[in-house]
Design a protein around this motif. Structure first.
Motif, PDB file in Angstrom:
ATOM      1  N   GLU A 116       0.816  -1.216   0.000  1.00 33.04           N
ATOM      2  CA  GLU A 116       0.000   0.000   0.000  1.00 33.04           C
ATOM      3  C   GLU A 116       0.845   1.260   0.000  1.00 33.04           C
ATOM      4  O   GLU A 116       0.544   2.222  -0.712  1.00 33.04           O
ATOM      5  CB  GLU A 116      -0.935   0.006   1.206  1.00 33.04           C
ATOM      6  CG  GLU A 116      -2.119  -0.931   1.094  1.00 33.04           C
ATOM      7  CD  GLU A 116      -3.072  -0.767   2.260  1.00 33.04           C
ATOM      8  OE1 GLU A 116      -3.806   0.242   2.280  1.00 33.04           O
ATOM      9  OE2 GLU A 116      -3.064  -1.639   3.157  1.00 33.04           O
ATOM     10  N   ARG A 120       0.627   4.114  -2.810  1.00 33.15           N
ATOM     11  CA  ARG A 120       0.201   5.490  -2.501  1.00 33.15           C
ATOM     12  C   ARG A 120       1.189   6.523  -3.012  1.00 33.15           C
ATOM     13  O   ARG A 120       0.821   7.688  -3.215  1.00 33.15           O
ATOM     14  CB  ARG A 120       0.011   5.666  -0.990  1.00 33.15           C
ATOM     15  CG  ARG A 120      -1.303   5.126  -0.462  1.00 33.15           C
ATOM     16  CD  ARG A 120      -1.582   5.657   0.941  1.00 33.15           C
ATOM     17  NE  ARG A 120      -0.560   5.218   1.878  1.00 33.15           N
ATOM     18  CZ  ARG A 120      -0.620   4.108   2.596  1.00 33.15           C
ATOM     19  NH1 ARG A 120      -1.660   3.304   2.476  1.00 33.15           N
ATOM     20  NH2 ARG A 120       0.349   3.789   3.425  1.00 33.15           N
ATOM     21  N   ASP A 127      -5.561   6.606  -0.618  1.00 32.97           N
ATOM     22  CA  ASP A 127      -5.700   5.522   0.355  1.00 32.97           C
ATOM     23  C   ASP A 127      -6.618   4.414  -0.142  1.00 32.97           C
ATOM     24  O   ASP A 127      -6.289   3.226  -0.051  1.00 32.97           O
ATOM     25  CB  ASP A 127      -6.234   6.071   1.682  1.00 32.97           C
ATOM     26  CG  ASP A 127      -5.213   6.945   2.400  1.00 32.97           C
ATOM     27  OD1 ASP A 127      -4.017   6.875   2.046  1.00 32.97           O
ATOM     28  OD2 ASP A 127      -5.610   7.708   3.303  1.00 32.97           O
TER      29      ASP A 127
END
Length: 356
Positions: A116, A120, A127
């Protein structure tokens, strides 16, 4: 009887069982339990932001046929991509789409990172999108929350705190009910539930796999959730769009890269203000402009716009040096944003006013 806490494993068990039998057949989605293509997952998630599945489905197929890999997309010309995006709206997404593809190629060897945090860091990925790609494409346990998930969870636990203040509560609860395995399937199951059985205005609670643990359904008030604040009226703005003909062609311009509809081909327009600006911003002040009675109305996210149409002909004048002349008969291929496409569709009706 309702479970004692949101950690009860039955939430995910019942939902995944339902998903295995009722998952939507979408062109970007892999079947439950099968490996996913990160490129397709990413492309679909970007296209689906603020845009319906019905709109995205055919456009996604067009993109995949034209750019089957992230490497192919990264190599395309900016104008070609912006033209292909026309009609999908929120054009910053298209600019970020291309920037992201190029960064994936240059910084990651054409392979999307699975974590993640790394996702990002890519252009246009926030998000939600990072969590969705990590969970759906890579099988990571991630907390995936879109509008459908918000609605389902707000009803499941009868959250009476209005949005957006309820978002941290919803996130905590989604985290608690997300399983360690099949988190991507769980996220897509929640989305399918919200788009189908648990809609904004109509619910089909008797068919819902979570009906026995849904507090809003038990109270008989599912559509009372999520609680939303009262909407304020959108500001009204006005402008003028200029239809300038020359030798069977129409003048188009390229909008500035930054700002609303940035980088898109468009009809020339003056400023968008609180009052009608008249001929301010005309591409050629020497033209005998005629204001047509037609008006183009369009709703943007933060304001509504009404455009007057100023009609003119460049014959007998030196055509403006900026912009490009586009055949009127092929305007459909120019990739105009929706608001300008609306104005362009009036073109055949404008000819008689110019003495054609």
């Amino acid at each position: 009887m309702l479970p004692a806490d949101p950690g009860d494993a039955r939430y995910s068990q019942w939902l995944l069982r339902w998903y295995d039998a009722h998952a939507r057949d979408l062109p970007w989605r892999h079947k439950p339990g099968e490996p996913a293509d990160p490129y397709r997952v990413w492309l679909s998630e970007i296209m689906l932001q603020q845009t319906t599945v019905a709109t995205v489905r055919p456009r996604f197929a067009e993109f995949i046929a034209r750019w089957p890999t992230v490497t192919a997309l990264a190599a395309t010309d900016d104008a070609d991509l912006m033209g292909a995006w026309a009609g999908l709206g929120y054009y910053a997404r298209a600019r970020n789409l291309l920037a992201c593809a190029r960064q994936v190629v240059t910084a990651h060897g054409g392979v999307f990172p699975p974590e993640e945090a790394a996702l990002r860091a890519l252009p246009g990925i926030g998000d939600y999108t990072a969590a969705a790609i990590a969970a759906i494409a890579f099988g990571k346990r991630a907390v995936v929350i879109d509008g459908n998930v918000e609605r389902v969870v707000a009803r499941l636990f009868a959250i009476d705190t209005p949005l957006p203040a309820a978002k941290p509560i919803i996130r905590l609860l989604v985290d608690q009910i997300t399983p360690m395995t099949r988190a991507g399937d769980f996220a897509q199951a929640m989305m399918d539930l919200g788009s189908g059985l648990c809609g904004p205005r109509v619910t089909q609670c008797l068919l819902c796999p979570l009906r026995t643990v849904c507090r809003a359904a038990a109270a008989g008030t599912p559509t009372a959730f999520p609680v939303k604040p009262r909407k304020s009226a959108k500001p009204q703005r006005y402008g003028t769009v200029f239809w300038l003909e020359h030798a069977g062609k129409i003048l188009l311009v390229r909008r500035p890269d930054k700002g609303l509809l940035g980088g898109m081909r468009a009809l020339p327009t003056g400023p968008w203000t609180d009052t009608a600006p008249g001929l301010e911003g005309a591409p050629d002040a020497a033209i005998d402009w005629q204001i047509a009675p037609d008006r183009v109305s369009h709703v943007f996210t933060h304001f509504t716009l009404e455009l007057a149409l100023a009609v003119g002909r460049a014959e007998g004048h030196s055509p403006p040096a900026t912009g490009e002349w586009w055949a009127i008969t092929s305007l459909d291929s120019a990739g105009l944003p929706t608001v300008f496409a609306k104005a362009a569709r009036l073109g055949p009706r404008l000819g008689p006013r110019l003495g054609n």
